[in-house]
Design an enzyme around this catalytic site. Structure first.
Site, PDB file in Angstrom:
ATOM      1  N   SER A  31       7.153  54.214  34.108  1.00 21.76           N
ATOM      2  CA  SER A  31       7.643  52.990  33.160  1.00 21.76           C
ATOM      3  C   SER A  31       9.119  52.753  33.802  1.00 21.76           C
ATOM      4  O   SER A  31       9.908  51.835  32.973  1.00 21.76           O
ATOM      5  CB  SER A  31       8.058  53.813  31.882  1.00 21.76           C
ATOM      6  OG  SER A  31       8.617  54.949  31.794  1.00 21.76           O
ATOM      7  N   ASN A 118      10.806  63.705  25.526  1.00 23.61           N
ATOM      8  CA  ASN A 118      10.154  63.274  24.230  1.00 23.61           C
ATOM      9  C   ASN A 118      11.610  63.115  23.187  1.00 23.61           C
ATOM     10  O   ASN A 118      11.787  61.938  22.632  1.00 23.61           O
ATOM     11  CB  ASN A 118       9.421  64.154  23.479  1.00 23.61           C
ATOM     12  CG  ASN A 118       8.152  64.272  24.309  1.00 23.61           C
ATOM     13  OD1 ASN A 118       7.765  63.632  25.516  1.00 23.61           O
ATOM     14  ND2 ASN A 118       7.161  64.957  23.861  1.00 23.61           N
ATOM     15  N   THR A 163      12.345  17.438  -0.404  1.00 23.70           N
ATOM     16  CA  THR A 163      11.365  18.427  -0.891  1.00 23.70           C
ATOM     17  C   THR A 163       9.921  17.887  -0.398  1.00 23.70           C
ATOM     18  O   THR A 163       9.899  16.784  -0.692  1.00 23.70           O
ATOM     19  CB  THR A 163      11.509  18.821  -2.177  1.00 23.70           C
ATOM     20  OG1 THR A 163      11.093  17.459  -3.324  1.00 23.70           O
ATOM     21  CG2 THR A 163      12.948  19.170  -3.029  1.00 23.70           C
ATOM     22  N   HIS A 164       9.106  18.674   0.015  1.00 25.93           N
ATOM     23  CA  HIS A 164       7.892  18.105   0.554  1.00 25.93           C
ATOM     24  C   HIS A 164       8.137  17.112   1.597  1.00 25.93           C
ATOM     25  O   HIS A 164       7.366  16.212   1.785  1.00 25.93           O
ATOM     26  CB  HIS A 164       7.086  17.514  -0.441  1.00 25.93           C
ATOM     27  CG  HIS A 164       7.058  18.375  -1.799  1.00 25.93           C
ATOM     28  ND1 HIS A 164       5.970  19.214  -2.018  1.00 25.93           N
ATOM     29  CD2 HIS A 164       7.703  18.507  -2.905  1.00 25.93           C
ATOM     30  CE1 HIS A 164       6.236  19.746  -3.308  1.00 25.93           C
ATOM     31  NE2 HIS A 164       7.265  19.292  -3.924  1.00 25.93           N
ATOM     32  N   SER A 285      12.400  12.967  31.077  1.00 29.75           N
ATOM     33  CA  SER A 285      11.012  12.915  31.182  1.00 29.75           C
ATOM     34  C   SER A 285      10.705  12.546  32.581  1.00 29.75           C
ATOM     35  O   SER A 285      11.605  11.652  33.025  1.00 29.75           O
ATOM     36  CB  SER A 285      10.150  11.938  30.277  1.00 29.75           C
ATOM     37  OG  SER A 285       9.126  11.717  30.890  1.00 29.75           O
ATOM     38  N   LYS A 291      13.486   8.898  27.924  1.00 30.11           N
ATOM     39  CA  LYS A 291      13.347   9.883  26.930  1.00 30.11           C
ATOM     40  C   LYS A 291      14.464  10.978  27.083  1.00 30.11           C
ATOM     41  O   LYS A 291      15.317  11.008  28.037  1.00 30.11           O
ATOM     42  CB  LYS A 291      12.177  10.920  27.369  1.00 30.11           C
ATOM     43  CG  LYS A 291      10.847  10.188  27.096  1.00 30.11           C
ATOM     44  CD  LYS A 291      10.476  10.302  25.695  1.00 30.11           C
ATOM     45  CE  LYS A 291       9.720  11.476  25.437  1.00 30.11           C
ATOM     46  NZ  LYS A 291       9.073  11.729  24.346  1.00 30.11           N
ATOM     47  N   ASN A 293      14.778  14.667  25.530  1.00 29.01           N
ATOM     48  CA  ASN A 293      14.063  15.594  24.837  1.00 29.01           C
ATOM     49  C   ASN A 293      14.793  16.714  24.190  1.00 29.01           C
ATOM     50  O   ASN A 293      15.592  17.230  24.916  1.00 29.01           O
ATOM     51  CB  ASN A 293      12.887  16.240  25.534  1.00 29.01           C
ATOM     52  CG  ASN A 293      12.022  14.875  25.948  1.00 29.01           C
ATOM     53  OD1 ASN A 293      11.822  13.973  25.213  1.00 29.01           O
ATOM     54  ND2 ASN A 293      11.072  15.091  27.084  1.00 29.01           N
ATOM     55  N   GLU A 298      13.537  22.981  20.716  1.00 24.75           N
ATOM     56  CA  GLU A 298      12.068  23.255  20.604  1.00 24.75           C
ATOM     57  C   GLU A 298      11.596  24.544  21.365  1.00 24.75           C
ATOM     58  O   GLU A 298      10.691  25.335  20.895  1.00 24.75           O
ATOM     59  CB  GLU A 298      11.262  22.015  21.762  1.00 24.75           C
ATOM     60  CG  GLU A 298      11.224  20.758  21.180  1.00 24.75           C
ATOM     61  CD  GLU A 298      10.576  19.798  21.906  1.00 24.75           C
ATOM     62  OE1 GLU A 298       9.664  19.424  21.937  1.00 24.75           O
ATOM     63  OE2 GLU A 298      11.460  19.455  23.184  1.00 24.75           O
ATOM     64  N   TYR A 325       4.622  63.274  19.644  1.00 26.69           N
ATOM     65  CA  TYR A 325       4.939  62.331  20.881  1.00 26.69           C
ATOM     66  C   TYR A 325       3.592  62.051  21.196  1.00 26.69           C
ATOM     67  O   TYR A 325       2.743  62.886  21.291  1.00 26.69           O
ATOM     68  CB  TYR A 325       5.784  62.655  21.770  1.00 26.69           C
ATOM     69  CG  TYR A 325       5.775  61.913  22.961  1.00 26.69           C
ATOM     70  CD1 TYR A 325       6.755  60.497  22.925  1.00 26.69           C
ATOM     71  CD2 TYR A 325       5.035  61.783  24.061  1.00 26.69           C
ATOM     72  CE1 TYR A 325       6.821  59.569  23.888  1.00 26.69           C
ATOM     73  CE2 TYR A 325       5.126  61.090  25.236  1.00 26.69           C
ATOM     74  CZ  TYR A 325       6.042  59.859  24.978  1.00 26.69           C
ATOM     75  OH  TYR A 325       6.032  58.819  26.071  1.00 26.69           O
ATOM     76  N   GLN A 330       5.426  55.013  24.879  1.00 25.88           N
ATOM     77  CA  GLN A 330       6.102  54.234  26.242  1.00 25.88           C
ATOM     78  C   GLN A 330       5.916  52.958  26.210  1.00 25.88           C
ATOM     79  O   GLN A 330       6.860  52.117  26.450  1.00 25.88           O
ATOM     80  CB  GLN A 330       5.461  54.946  27.351  1.00 25.88           C
ATOM     81  CG  GLN A 330       6.189  54.329  28.734  1.00 25.88           C
ATOM     82  CD  GLN A 330       5.570  55.227  29.807  1.00 25.88           C
ATOM     83  OE1 GLN A 330       6.008  56.370  30.306  1.00 25.88           O
ATOM     84  NE2 GLN A 330       4.739  54.634  30.725  1.00 25.88           N
ATOM     85  N   LYS A 333       8.615  49.971  24.513  1.00 26.56           N
ATOM     86  CA  LYS A 333       9.975  49.464  25.454  1.00 26.56           C
ATOM     87  C   LYS A 333       9.618  47.638  25.572  1.00 26.56           C
ATOM     88  O   LYS A 333      10.696  47.144  25.210  1.00 26.56           O
ATOM     89  CB  LYS A 333      10.124  50.019  26.406  1.00 26.56           C
ATOM     90  CG  LYS A 333      10.610  51.532  25.975  1.00 26.56           C
ATOM     91  CD  LYS A 333      11.022  52.533  27.277  1.00 26.56           C
ATOM     92  CE  LYS A 333      10.874  53.807  26.704  1.00 26.56           C
ATOM     93  NZ  LYS A 333       9.626  54.132  26.221  1.00 26.56           N
TER      94      LYS A 333
HETATM   95  N1  ARG Z   1       8.555  57.405  29.649  1.00 25.28           N
HETATM   96  C1  ARG Z   1       8.309  58.129  28.664  1.00 25.28           C
HETATM   97  C2  ARG Z   1       8.111  57.080  27.391  1.00 25.28           C
HETATM   98  O1  ARG Z   1       8.908  56.205  27.454  1.00 25.28           O
HETATM   99  C3  ARG Z   1       9.229  59.335  28.429  1.00 25.28           C
HETATM  100  C4  ARG Z   1       8.651  60.466  27.557  1.00 25.28           C
HETATM  101  C5  ARG Z   1       7.637  61.040  28.393  1.00 25.28           C
HETATM  102  N2  ARG Z   1       6.952  62.408  27.705  1.00 25.28           N
HETATM  103  C6  ARG Z   1       6.050  62.817  28.072  1.00 25.28           C
HETATM  104  N3  ARG Z   1       5.776  63.903  27.502  1.00 25.28           N
HETATM  105  N4  ARG Z   1       5.209  62.280  28.857  1.00 25.28           N
HETATM  106  O2  ARG Z   1       7.794  57.385  26.321  1.00 25.28           O
END
Ligand code: ARG
Length: 466
Positions: A31, A118, A163-164, A285, A291, A293, A298, A325, A330, A333
């Site tokens: 990660s 964790n 409205t509408h 354009s 144009k 735009n 948008e 956990y 992971q 993120k």
């Molecule tokens: N990279 C992991 C995450 O983002 C960190 C925690 C990993 N913990 C584990 N027991 N593998 O969740």
């Protein structure tokens, strides 16, 4: 990324393994490519943890000092672009810990005492998101301030309210801007509310059950600016509600921005021609020379889809996960970071663009004169003269039908024409049939009278100062 070609089995957990991790699996489970953006929070969390370990006598003062200065050095290396991130070290946490050990030796290996990745990662995300929410709310306020200036400047500008998407009643453009202000105010409040709820410390939950060391969770919580330690260790390492709440608040915010975007796109079309967007926010354009735009509104409208998608990703990610956990987490993120980046980009664009939009006041005014926007005012006038509202509605309906047949707005009819529909109509009717009269008459809290718009602007400025 600067790769380290590290052939050894992962130092953090290699002990029980007899075979190297498959290269593909190593890359697949890593990660570091995306979690490294939390390096500051990770380092601050580690420093708080180290200080706590020293206070309870688990770390010597020398080791603690070495850890603190080693971590500072690592932060400097990262910020100078000199840190070598390694995929074989899997994630942000292990990259930093491995480097710390390279720098300070055994003391670096003592940092992870009484802690797990964790609780570490749960802490990092909360700290990171907490800071980003501050930045997002600041941008919302910037945009709101721009809206207040615009509302003040255009309090007397009249355009048709719809409205509408059918012409309904004339309104002040400033009033319309204040409606956008209110939407954003709720967004800021929702984000603050979510920020407050997320602000508890998972540190000390360790892997899931807590730790056998006599840790001081209040200390780490207060060092990191959390309001308290999270109450349950199993929940602390597995809870991602805060990320979902943030994405939900962001999806609502983006849906507001998309509504504003849509109105700006419509208003800048040749058919409406109510506003001019600054050239720097538009593109041309490659084939049609005429144009201009409205690309930025948008795009913001389009980006609303990915933020809502991110919310759904997180909801699906967490569905049915057993405590505590799981590696699934992971995956929280990327949708979370993408939401942050998208919201920040969209707000930045709007905060700069919206105050610079130019109202084509004459066009708005002319449009408000079409579509019988003062029909309700005529009905209200008849009611004031004693007619029951339903009868007044009927009378005005007939006048509108006549106007449609003869291509005449109510305000363009003379007294003789109007009196055909009701003989209680007098020349004072022209006070209410004008757009200015109609708007000024709605003079109560929350109404569109320019006087009320100015009051609302003053109240809103006070609100933002708090
Ligand atoms: N990279 C992991 C995450 O983002 C960190 C925690 C990993 N913990 C584990 N027991 N593998 O969740």
């Amino acid at each position: 990324m600067n790769e380290k070609n590290d052939k050894s089995t992962n130092i953090a957990w290699g002990g029980r393994f007899s075979e190297q991790t498959d290269a593909f699996v190593e890359a697949f489970t890593a990660s570091v490519a995306f979690d490294r953006r939390m390096y500051r929070q990770d380092i601050n969390g580690s420093k708080a943890h180290a200080r706590m370990l020293q206070r309870i006598g688990v770390l010597s003062e020398t080791d603690c000092e070495a850890i603190l200065s080693g971590l500072d050095r690592i932060r400097d290396e990262i910020e100078a672009g000199q840190f070598e991130w390694s995929v074989s070290r899997e994630d942000l946490h292990m990259n930093i810990e491995a480097r710390l050990t390279e720098l300070i030796g055994d003391a670096g290996k003592r940092l992870h005492t009484g802690r797990s990745r964790n609780d570490q990662v749960a802490t990092d995300i909360r700290l990171y998101l907490r800071d980003e929410i501050d930045a997002i709310v600041r941008l919302i306020v910037d945009l709101q301030r721009g809206l207040l200036d615009l509302a003040e400047r255009e309090a007397d500008t009249i355009l048709p309210g719809f409205t509408h998407l059918q012409v309904a009643q004339p309104v002040s453009f400033g009033h319309h801007m204040m409606a956008w202000f209110e939407m954003l105010q709720r967004d800021a409040n929702r984000l603050r509310d979510c920020q407050q709820r997320m602000n508890v410390s998972p540190l000390g939950a360790a892997a899931l059950a807590g730790t056998s060391y006599p840790i001081d969770r209040e200390f780490t919580a207060s060092e990191l600016g959390f309001s308290a330690p999270a109450a349950n260790s199993l929940d602390a390492v597995s809870d991602r509600d805060f990320a979902i709440e943030f994405c939900a608040a962001s999806a609502i915010l983006m849906s507001h921005l998309s509504r504003m975007a849509e109105e700006m796109v419509m208003w800048s079309s040749a058919q409406f021609d109510f506003i001019d967007l600054p050239d720097r926010y538009c593109t041309g354009s490659s084939i049609m020379p005429q144009k201009k735009n409205p690309d930025v509104p948008e795009l913001v409208r389009g980006k609303t889809g990915r933020v809502t998608g991110n919310l759904l990703s997180l909801l699906m990610l967490m569905k049915s996960q057993p405590l505590a956990y799981n590696k699934d987490n992971q995956e929280d993120k990327e949708p979370l970071f993408d939401t942050i980046d998208t919201v920040i980009g969209s707000l930045r664009a709007f905060a700069d663009m919206v105050p610079a939009l130019v109202c084509k006041r004459d066009n708005m005014y002319r449009a408000a004169k079409q579509g019988f926007s003062t029909a309700t005012d005529l009905a209200d006038y008849l009611v004031r003269k004693g007619l029951p509202f339903r009868d007044a509605h009927e009378v005005v309906g007939r006048a509108v039908a006549y106007g449609l047949g003869n291509d005449k707005d109510l305000s363009e009819m003379d007294i003789a024409e109007l009196r055909v529909f009701s003989d209680i109509i007098d020349t004072d009717v022209f006070d209410v049939l004008t757009l200015e009269g109609s708007v000024a008459a709605r003079n109560h809290v929350g109404g569109t009278a320019p006087e009320q718009v100015r009051k609302a602007v003053v109240a809103a400025r006070q609100l933002l100062m708090r």
